[in-house]
Design an enzyme around this catalytic site. Structure first.
Site, PDB file in Angstrom:
ATOM      1  N   VAL A  34       4.006  -8.575   0.973  1.00 20.26           N
ATOM      2  CA  VAL A  34       4.977  -7.641   0.395  1.00 20.26           C
ATOM      3  C   VAL A  34       5.906  -7.097   1.486  1.00 20.26           C
ATOM      4  CG1 VAL A  34       5.304  -5.526  -0.935  1.00 20.26           C
ATOM      5  CG2 VAL A  34       3.327  -6.977  -1.401  1.00 20.26           C
ATOM      6  N   LYS A  36     -11.483  -3.830 -13.856  1.00 20.79           N
ATOM      7  CA  LYS A  36     -11.667  -4.316 -12.489  1.00 20.79           C
ATOM      8  C   LYS A  36     -13.059  -4.909 -12.379  1.00 20.79           C
ATOM      9  CE  LYS A  36      -9.273  -4.265  -8.581  1.00 20.79           C
ATOM     10  NZ  LYS A  36      -7.817  -4.317  -8.417  1.00 20.79           N
TER      11      LYS A  36
HETATM   12  P1  NAD Z   1      -1.202  -8.732   3.149  1.00 17.92           P
HETATM   13  O1  NAD Z   1      -2.656  -8.830   3.457  1.00 17.92           O
HETATM   14  O2  NAD Z   1      -0.404  -9.973   2.967  1.00 17.92           O
HETATM   15  O3  NAD Z   1      -0.456  -7.877   4.288  1.00 17.92           O
HETATM   16  C1  NAD Z   1      -0.970  -6.744   4.875  1.00 17.92           C
HETATM   17  C2  NAD Z   1      -0.362  -6.654   6.264  1.00 17.92           C
HETATM   18  O4  NAD Z   1      -0.733  -5.403   6.848  1.00 17.92           O
HETATM   19  C3  NAD Z   1      -0.852  -7.757   7.214  1.00 17.92           C
HETATM   20  O5  NAD Z   1       0.247  -8.345   7.869  1.00 17.92           O
HETATM   21  C4  NAD Z   1      -1.746  -6.995   8.205  1.00 17.92           C
HETATM   22  O6  NAD Z   1      -1.762  -7.576   9.496  1.00 17.92           O
HETATM   23  C5  NAD Z   1      -1.068  -5.634   8.204  1.00 17.92           C
HETATM   24  N1  NAD Z   1      -1.895  -4.538   8.685  1.00 17.92           N
HETATM   25  C6  NAD Z   1      -3.229  -4.350   8.528  1.00 17.92           C
HETATM   26  N2  NAD Z   1      -3.620  -3.215   9.158  1.00 17.92           N
HETATM   27  C7  NAD Z   1      -2.495  -2.663   9.692  1.00 17.92           C
HETATM   28  C8  NAD Z   1      -2.233  -1.500  10.448  1.00 17.92           C
HETATM   29  N3  NAD Z   1      -3.213  -0.669  10.805  1.00 17.92           N
HETATM   30  N4  NAD Z   1      -0.970  -1.247  10.835  1.00 17.92           N
HETATM   31  C9  NAD Z   1       0.031  -2.087  10.515  1.00 17.92           C
HETATM   32  N5  NAD Z   1      -0.159  -3.226   9.810  1.00 17.92           N
HETATM   33  C10 NAD Z   1      -1.406  -3.515   9.409  1.00 17.92           C
HETATM   34  O7  NAD Z   1      -1.109  -7.787   1.869  1.00 17.92           O
HETATM   35  P2  NAD Z   1       0.091  -7.676   0.832  1.00 17.92           P
HETATM   36  O8  NAD Z   1      -0.172  -8.587  -0.311  1.00 17.92           O
HETATM   37  O9  NAD Z   1       1.388  -7.726   1.568  1.00 17.92           O
HETATM   38  O10 NAD Z   1      -0.154  -6.190   0.277  1.00 17.92           O
HETATM   39  C11 NAD Z   1       0.170  -5.055   1.077  1.00 17.92           C
HETATM   40  C12 NAD Z   1      -0.313  -3.807   0.367  1.00 17.92           C
HETATM   41  O11 NAD Z   1       0.308  -3.710  -0.926  1.00 17.92           O
HETATM   42  C13 NAD Z   1      -1.827  -3.782   0.097  1.00 17.92           C
HETATM   43  O12 NAD Z   1      -2.279  -2.438   0.150  1.00 17.92           O
HETATM   44  C14 NAD Z   1      -1.928  -4.281  -1.335  1.00 17.92           C
HETATM   45  O13 NAD Z   1      -3.109  -3.804  -1.965  1.00 17.92           O
HETATM   46  C15 NAD Z   1      -0.681  -3.677  -1.949  1.00 17.92           C
HETATM   47  N6  NAD Z   1      -0.186  -4.389  -3.128  1.00 17.92           N
HETATM   48  C16 NAD Z   1       0.174  -5.686  -3.041  1.00 17.92           C
HETATM   49  C17 NAD Z   1       0.667  -6.354  -4.167  1.00 17.92           C
HETATM   50  C18 NAD Z   1       1.102  -7.788  -4.093  1.00 17.92           C
HETATM   51  O14 NAD Z   1       1.783  -8.257  -5.033  1.00 17.92           O
HETATM   52  N7  NAD Z   1       0.784  -8.534  -3.038  1.00 17.92           N
HETATM   53  C19 NAD Z   1       0.796  -5.662  -5.396  1.00 17.92           C
HETATM   54  C20 NAD Z   1       0.436  -4.310  -5.445  1.00 17.92           C
HETATM   55  C21 NAD Z   1      -0.054  -3.679  -4.299  1.00 17.92           C
END
Ligand code: NAD
Length: 348
Positions: free
Chosen positions: A182, A80
């Protein structure tokens, strides 16, 4: 400031401090373990309150990547990078080029990718000075989120089978926290399979769209975790499973994409004490990194979506194995996941 005696130090192979005064670059690149292959892990840009916080983040997150890749049986180790700075103010091309040179100096032992505070556009600049970049357009396979969403979907099915003895989600209620890349993909898969969705996001536009598209029921973001449902699926924030939220959970299964869902390791035990089946985050959310493993820049062949998605499907079996180990050993699923990852690492 200490590294070798830092609480998050776990016999990391290398911790590199990269600085370039002319561009203002200050970065820490932690390579935890390269037994299975090059240390792959995203680059985070963040305005850390203190340098120690940046070191702790790099140490902790790189170790997590070792476990994630080992569990998913990928040819990667764990690494990382953290770049110290304000992502909304401090990004410049010269900074990213200097960061790329720092990566290049490691000779491929570390491969970077997108993370909090960095974007594909930033990585395109990093790539001017190093080839060791994953998850971007050229040679890449595009957005990993659909693969992550699919992994969470099959993981939810594995958890439901184990906890409730049902083989599909039809007619079951799933409370999805977060409708980002996601969350919305997962909601689509669940809706298509006949699940009833309860959704929350701090962005009302995303909620309105899920209500319209998936016939979902909206909930207050402050209490989505308390909804009566078969599954609570955290797809937004870390540390969402903590002393405050765990007593209020009503779903027998917690399974979502968010990273670092347990506020502290002991919360894994708190969940099992309540009879809640927790799908360990780094096991269920590995779809994105699996997708990256199939990129042409990694394999030397064209991206094979079918093979990548078949590998994502194996998250179901890995979780089933973790649940069995937890039952047999009388241990939380979070501990069982660590043990299985360590066994797979040891076998490499
Ligand atoms: P993203 O930033 O696209 O979406 C996150 C969503 O959560 C946003 O719509 C935001 O408005 C919402 N949010 C923030 N605070 C909130 C709250 N208090 N209550 C409800 N909703 C809230 O992120 P993502 O890419 O969809 O990833 C989501 C999670 O999955 C993250 O923790 C990320 O680290 C993890 N993750 C993502 C991937 C990937 O492929 N994108 C892979 C592994 C892990």
């Amino acid at each position: 400031m200490s590294v070798f005696t830092a609480p998050d130090f776990a016999d990391h192979e290398q911790v590199v401090f990269a600085s370039d005064p002319s561009s203002g670059l200050r970065a820490i690149i932690a390579l935890h373990d390269t037994t299975r292959g090059p240390a792959l892990g995203g680059c985070r840009m963040w305005l850390y309150p203190h340098e120690d916080d940046a070191i702790a983040d790099a140490l902790r997150l790189s170790r997590g990547m070792t476990y994630k890749s080992a569990l998913a049986e990928l040819p990667f180790g764990g690494g990382k990078a953290v770049v110290l700075g304000d992502p909304s103010r401090d990004k410049t091309d010269v900074l990213w080029e200097a960061f790329g040179r720092a990566i290049e100096s490691l000779g491929g032992a570390y491969v970077t990718a997108e993370d909090v505070g960095t974007s594909v556009a930033d990585l395109e600049v990093v790539r001017r000075t190093t080839t060791h970049v994953a998850g971007i357009a050229e040679g890449g396979a595009g957005d990993p989120s659909p693969a992550t969403a699919l992994g969470v979907f099959v993981g939810i099915k594995a958890a439901l089978r184990h906890r409730l003895g049902v083989s599909d989600v039809n007619g079951l209620r799933v409370a999805v926290q977060g409708l980002g890349h996601v969350g919305v993909g997962l909601a689509g898969l669940l809706a298509e399979a006949g699940a009833k969705l309860i959704v929350a996001d701090i962005d009302p536009v995303r909620v309105a769209s899920a209500v319209r598209e998936f016939d979902a029921q909206p909930a207050d973001p402050a209490n989505i975790h308390t909804q009566e449902a078969e599954v609570f699926s955290p797809c937004a924030l870390g540390a969402v499973l903590n002393d405050v939220t765990i007593p209020d959970l009503r779903a027998p299964v917690v399974a979502g994409s968010a990273n670092n869902q347990l506020a502290e390791a002991r919360h894994g035990a708190a969940l099992s004490d309540r009879g809640i089946l927790y799908a360990p985050d780094y096991a269920i959310n590995a779809g994105g990194i699996i997708h990256i493993a199939y990129e042409s820049t990694r394999t030397g062949r064209a991206y094979d979506r079918q093979a990548a998605f078949a590998h994502v499907g194996r998250i179901h079996d890995t979780l089933t194995e973790i649940f069995g180990l937890a039952d047999n050993g009388g241990i939380p699923t979070s501990v069982a996941a660590d043990r299985l990852a360590e066994a797979r690492l040891g076998a490499a």
